[in-house]
Design a protein around this motif. Structure first.
Motif, PDB file in Angstrom:
ATOM      1  N   PRO A 167      11.864  -7.235  -5.108  1.00 37.02           N
ATOM      2  CA  PRO A 167      11.035  -7.848  -6.130  1.00 37.02           C
ATOM      3  C   PRO A 167       9.648  -7.320  -6.048  1.00 37.02           C
ATOM      4  CG  PRO A 167      11.451  -9.501  -4.240  1.00 37.02           C
ATOM      5  CD  PRO A 167      12.353  -8.333  -4.129  1.00 37.02           C
ATOM      6  N   LYS A 168       9.144  -7.163  -7.019  1.00 33.30           N
ATOM      7  CA  LYS A 168       7.449  -6.669  -7.110  1.00 33.30           C
ATOM      8  C   LYS A 168       6.715  -7.798  -7.018  1.00 33.30           C
ATOM      9  CE  LYS A 168       8.335  -2.344  -9.786  1.00 33.30           C
ATOM     10  NZ  LYS A 168       7.703  -1.592 -10.649  1.00 33.30           N
ATOM     11  N   TYR A 169       5.509  -7.595  -6.521  1.00 29.10           N
ATOM     12  CA  TYR A 169       4.356  -8.417  -6.700  1.00 29.10           C
ATOM     13  C   TYR A 169       3.399  -7.722  -7.880  1.00 29.10           C
ATOM     14  CZ  TYR A 169       5.557 -10.205  -2.169  1.00 29.10           C
ATOM     15  OH  TYR A 169       6.340 -10.769  -1.074  1.00 29.10           O
ATOM     16  N   ASN A 170       2.632  -8.442  -8.348  1.00 34.10           N
ATOM     17  CA  ASN A 170       1.106  -8.159  -8.899  1.00 34.10           C
ATOM     18  C   ASN A 170       0.353  -7.447  -7.819  1.00 34.10           C
ATOM     19  OD1 ASN A 170      -0.453  -7.725 -11.518  1.00 34.10           O
ATOM     20  ND2 ASN A 170      -1.605  -9.280 -10.311  1.00 34.10           N
ATOM     21  N   LEU A 171       0.043  -6.228  -7.749  1.00 38.35           N
ATOM     22  CA  LEU A 171      -0.896  -5.626  -6.660  1.00 38.35           C
ATOM     23  C   LEU A 171      -2.308  -5.897  -7.392  1.00 38.35           C
ATOM     24  CD1 LEU A 171      -1.519  -4.551  -3.913  1.00 38.35           C
ATOM     25  CD2 LEU A 171      -1.080  -2.384  -5.306  1.00 38.35           C
ATOM     26  N   ARG A 172      -3.266  -6.838  -6.961  1.00 42.98           N
ATOM     27  CA  ARG A 172      -4.380  -7.219  -7.507  1.00 42.98           C
ATOM     28  C   ARG A 172      -5.334  -6.261  -7.153  1.00 42.98           C
ATOM     29  NH1 ARG A 172      -5.780 -13.045  -6.906  1.00 42.98           N
ATOM     30  NH2 ARG A 172      -4.666 -13.396  -8.846  1.00 42.98           N
ATOM     31  N   ILE A 173      -5.826  -5.252  -7.752  1.00 40.97           N
ATOM     32  CA  ILE A 173      -6.497  -4.334  -7.223  1.00 40.97           C
ATOM     33  C   ILE A 173      -7.013  -3.528  -8.466  1.00 40.97           C
ATOM     34  CG2 ILE A 173      -4.766  -2.480  -6.742  1.00 40.97           C
ATOM     35  CD1 ILE A 173      -6.614  -1.672  -4.366  1.00 40.97           C
ATOM     36  N   SER A 174      -8.252  -2.933  -8.501  1.00 45.09           N
ATOM     37  CA  SER A 174      -8.820  -2.166  -9.616  1.00 45.09           C
ATOM     38  C   SER A 174      -8.124  -0.739  -9.486  1.00 45.09           C
ATOM     39  CB  SER A 174     -10.367  -1.981  -9.423  1.00 45.09           C
ATOM     40  OG  SER A 174     -10.739  -1.064 -10.444  1.00 45.09           O
ATOM     41  N   LYS A 175      -7.352  -0.351 -10.674  1.00 47.75           N
ATOM     42  CA  LYS A 175      -6.642   0.793 -10.482  1.00 47.75           C
ATOM     43  C   LYS A 175      -7.540   1.990 -11.180  1.00 47.75           C
ATOM     44  CE  LYS A 175      -2.207  -1.611 -10.985  1.00 47.75           C
ATOM     45  NZ  LYS A 175      -1.116  -1.818 -11.674  1.00 47.75           N
ATOM     46  N   GLY A 176      -8.875   1.735 -11.504  1.00 48.46           N
ATOM     47  CA  GLY A 176      -9.542   3.000 -12.172  1.00 48.46           C
ATOM     48  C   GLY A 176     -10.114   3.967 -10.897  1.00 48.46           C
ATOM     49  N   CYS A 177     -10.459   3.287  -9.828  1.00 42.86           N
ATOM     50  CA  CYS A 177     -11.014   4.347  -8.748  1.00 42.86           C
ATOM     51  C   CYS A 177     -10.725   3.945  -7.393  1.00 42.86           C
ATOM     52  CB  CYS A 177     -12.352   4.563  -8.863  1.00 42.86           C
ATOM     53  SG  CYS A 177     -13.163   5.625  -7.906  1.00 42.86           S
ATOM     54  N   VAL A 178      -9.498   4.346  -6.904  1.00 41.74           N
ATOM     55  CA  VAL A 178      -8.889   3.587  -5.659  1.00 41.74           C
ATOM     56  C   VAL A 178      -8.186   4.914  -4.857  1.00 41.74           C
ATOM     57  CG1 VAL A 178      -6.707   2.979  -6.818  1.00 41.74           C
ATOM     58  CG2 VAL A 178      -7.296   2.296  -4.695  1.00 41.74           C
ATOM     59  N   SER A 179      -8.499   4.830  -3.533  1.00 45.33           N
ATOM     60  CA  SER A 179      -7.986   5.760  -2.580  1.00 45.33           C
ATOM     61  C   SER A 179      -6.865   4.752  -1.683  1.00 45.33           C
ATOM     62  CB  SER A 179      -8.917   6.412  -1.483  1.00 45.33           C
ATOM     63  OG  SER A 179      -9.658   7.319  -2.221  1.00 45.33           O
ATOM     64  N   LEU A 180      -5.963   5.554  -1.162  1.00 44.99           N
ATOM     65  CA  LEU A 180      -5.016   4.828  -0.155  1.00 44.99           C
ATOM     66  C   LEU A 180      -5.275   5.694   1.222  1.00 44.99           C
ATOM     67  CD1 LEU A 180      -2.347   3.341   0.090  1.00 44.99           C
ATOM     68  CD2 LEU A 180      -1.092   5.279  -0.557  1.00 44.99           C
ATOM     69  N   LEU A 181      -5.189   4.666   2.005  1.00 40.82           N
ATOM     70  CA  LEU A 181      -5.072   4.922   3.604  1.00 40.82           C
ATOM     71  C   LEU A 181      -3.854   4.271   3.985  1.00 40.82           C
ATOM     72  CD1 LEU A 181      -6.440   6.632   5.952  1.00 40.82           C
ATOM     73  CD2 LEU A 181      -7.821   4.542   6.617  1.00 40.82           C
ATOM     74  N   ASN A 182      -2.744   5.076   4.152  1.00 42.22           N
ATOM     75  CA  ASN A 182      -1.542   4.612   4.383  1.00 42.22           C
ATOM     76  C   ASN A 182      -1.224   4.840   6.007  1.00 42.22           C
ATOM     77  OD1 ASN A 182       0.978   3.489   4.277  1.00 42.22           O
ATOM     78  ND2 ASN A 182       1.416   4.354   2.250  1.00 42.22           N
ATOM     79  N   PHE A 183      -1.020   3.764   6.602  1.00 37.44           N
ATOM     80  CA  PHE A 183      -0.477   3.998   8.052  1.00 37.44           C
ATOM     81  C   PHE A 183       0.928   3.886   8.231  1.00 37.44           C
ATOM     82  CE2 PHE A 183      -5.032   2.837   8.606  1.00 37.44           C
ATOM     83  CZ  PHE A 183      -5.266   3.361  10.060  1.00 37.44           C
ATOM     84  N   ASN A 184       1.826   3.665   7.003  1.00 44.13           N
ATOM     85  CA  ASN A 184       3.030   3.616   6.978  1.00 44.13           C
ATOM     86  C   ASN A 184       3.700   4.973   7.091  1.00 44.13           C
ATOM     87  OD1 ASN A 184       3.256   0.934   7.365  1.00 44.13           O
ATOM     88  ND2 ASN A 184       3.135   0.579   5.079  1.00 44.13           N
ATOM     89  N   TYR A 185       5.095   5.297   7.083  1.00 47.24           N
ATOM     90  CA  TYR A 185       5.619   6.612   6.783  1.00 47.24           C
ATOM     91  C   TYR A 185       6.089   6.601   5.517  1.00 47.24           C
ATOM     92  CZ  TYR A 185       5.711   6.715  12.034  1.00 47.24           C
ATOM     93  OH  TYR A 185       5.389   6.563  13.269  1.00 47.24           O
ATOM     94  N   THR A 186       6.248   5.427   4.693  1.00 41.34           N
ATOM     95  CA  THR A 186       6.940   5.430   3.584  1.00 41.34           C
ATOM     96  C   THR A 186       5.800   5.353   2.160  1.00 41.34           C
ATOM     97  OG1 THR A 186       6.963   2.919   3.918  1.00 41.34           O
ATOM     98  CG2 THR A 186       8.755   4.082   4.371  1.00 41.34           C
ATOM     99  N   ASP A 187       6.305   5.702   1.104  1.00 39.99           N
ATOM    100  CA  ASP A 187       5.666   5.666  -0.080  1.00 39.99           C
ATOM    101  C   ASP A 187       5.860   4.606  -1.039  1.00 39.99           C
ATOM    102  OD1 ASP A 187       8.081   6.697  -0.830  1.00 39.99           O
ATOM    103  OD2 ASP A 187       7.343   8.417  -1.870  1.00 39.99           O
ATOM    104  N   THR A 188       6.255   3.361  -0.379  1.00 40.84           N
ATOM    105  CA  THR A 188       6.384   2.317  -1.048  1.00 40.84           C
ATOM    106  C   THR A 188       5.453   1.703  -2.256  1.00 40.84           C
ATOM    107  OG1 THR A 188       7.638   1.424   0.788  1.00 40.84           O
ATOM    108  CG2 THR A 188       6.930  -0.214  -1.009  1.00 40.84           C
ATOM    109  N   CYS A 189       4.301   1.955  -2.100  1.00 45.93           N
ATOM    110  CA  CYS A 189       3.067   1.526  -2.525  1.00 45.93           C
ATOM    111  C   CYS A 189       2.919   2.613  -4.056  1.00 45.93           C
ATOM    112  CB  CYS A 189       1.662   1.578  -2.204  1.00 45.93           C
ATOM    113  SG  CYS A 189       0.312   1.057  -3.185  1.00 45.93           S
ATOM    114  N   GLU A 190       3.238   3.687  -3.666  1.00 42.99           N
ATOM    115  CA  GLU A 190       3.185   4.742  -4.724  1.00 42.99           C
ATOM    116  C   GLU A 190       4.368   4.686  -5.690  1.00 42.99           C
ATOM    117  OE1 GLU A 190       1.104   8.919  -4.085  1.00 42.99           O
ATOM    118  OE2 GLU A 190       2.022   8.103  -2.098  1.00 42.99           O
ATOM    119  N   LYS A 191       5.734   4.386  -5.172  1.00 42.61           N
ATOM    120  CA  LYS A 191       6.914   3.953  -5.963  1.00 42.61           C
ATOM    121  C   LYS A 191       6.651   2.985  -6.739  1.00 42.61           C
ATOM    122  CE  LYS A 191      10.314   6.318  -3.123  1.00 42.61           C
ATOM    123  NZ  LYS A 191      11.751   6.146  -2.093  1.00 42.61           N
TER     124      LYS A 191
END
Length: 356
Positions: A167-191
């Protein structure tokens, strides 16, 4: 500019079984169902890899939750205390001694480690690994990399099985100017979420950074698995290959992080970065990476999202250690991650309030 900082809790919230203990349970299931008397188990990861054996032994002892990174440190710290590694003179004296490991059972607790060292003429090489002392540290590291390679295969399999049905959530974040610092090995957020992490539309270069590597890397496995730095401890430098710090450089995962850090530090654009930390325990193995990024600009906002009171208490203690109480007082906000008013992971069935 928003910087999304993700730990494994983000994957867990989306239903993925990506904890190390999940992988060990997977290994344990295969171990108990695959090995049969009379069957050739040679070249089988589940029976040949000493790290998976050690981690499984720890879970069988009752440690259902195991901190692999801390356990790696415990192992190398005990090995470093052996007389063979204490100084160069001792090392030169003993380097032609062999280290033997039974292939049927191996325990890296090493409480009586010296019993594993003996002259090679006394060893049944068919039933044991036999490694010259001078090659022993390299052997341990290559065994750990085999463990990492197998873990990557598991993560790919788990992601493909789960990601389309979770199930998805609503990810409440501004999508206009955002960087990702991912400590996971997976690309779940991008998918799952339609966010462009690589652009320059807002006058600031944004990036998607996988500081510990990413599954399915086109240049081969670059996943980082090691322990915290131990520069002030009496551990020989030969063991530095087990530090996450060294591995980040070895597998070049640090370079995108450095680019993001430089963008935050030296950008001429005036802005206040907002950090959103989700699912990261803020534990000590990542303190240096987090300290530099969180203190990159004098003015910033740090939102730390927690899922229960126990996690909140742990995060409060850890963030104090990372940036100090004064910085925490001026910059940090602790927010329940699913809170309808200020949370960041809002279940789809919950009403979503307008963004601030």
């Amino acid at each position: 500019m928003d910087i999304l900082i993700l730990g494994n809790g983000f994957d867990l919230a989306h239903g993925l079984n990506t904890k190390y203990v999940d992988f060990l349970n997977y290994c344990q299931e295969k171990y108990s169902t695959t090995k049969n008397v009379g069957v050739d188990n040679s070249n089988n990861f589940l029976f040949e890899n000493i790290w998976v054996k050690h981690f499984l032994n720890k879970t069988l002892e009752g440690d259902k939750w195991i901190d692999l990174e801390n356990e790696i440190y415990n192992v190398i710290e005990k090995i470093s205390r052996l007389p063979y590694f204490k100084n160069n003179d001792t090392y030169e004296k003993y380097k032609e001694i062999a280290f033997f490991i039974s292939k049927d059972y191996w325990d890296l607790n090493l409480d009586d480690a010296q019993r594993y060292f003996r002259e090679p003429s006394t060893i049944n090489r068919r039933n044991c690994y036999c490694i010259w002392l001078k090659e022993f540290i390299t052997f341990l590291y290559l065994q750990l990399r085999d463990f990492v390679n197998e873990f990557e295969k598991y993560l790919i399999k788990e992601g493909n099985k789960t990601i389309n049905t979770t199930p998805k959530y609503n990810l409440r974040i501004s999508k206009g100017c955002v960087s990702l610092l991912n400590f996971n090995y997976t690309d779940t957020c991008e998918k799952l979420y339609n966010i462009n992490f690589n652009h320059n539309n807002c006058g600031i270069k944004t990036k998607a950074v996988y500081v510990h590597g990413k599954v399915n890397n086109e240049n081969g496995c670059n996943l980082v698995l090691g322990t915290h730095s131990f520069d002030n401890e009496k551990i020989p430098v030969e063991f530095n290959i087990f530090k996450k710090h060294h591995q980040r450089h070895r597998y070049r995962t640090i370079e995108p992080y450095q680019e993001l850090l430089n963008e935050l530090k030296y950008s001429k654009k005036i802005y206040t970065p907002v950090f959103h930390i989700i699912g990261h325990s803020l534990d000590k193995t990542d303190h240096n990476i987090l300290r530099h990024i969180l203190l990159a600009r004098e003015k910033s906002v740090i939102n730390i999202y927690y899922h229960d009171e126990e996690a909140l208490a742990r995060m409060q203690n850890n963030i104090d250690l990372i940036i100090g109480e004064e910085e925490v007082m001026s910059k940090v906000r602790f927010i329940a991650q699913e809170a309808p008013d200020r949370g960041i992971l809002i279940p789809q069935e919950e009403p979503v309030l307008a963004e601030n």
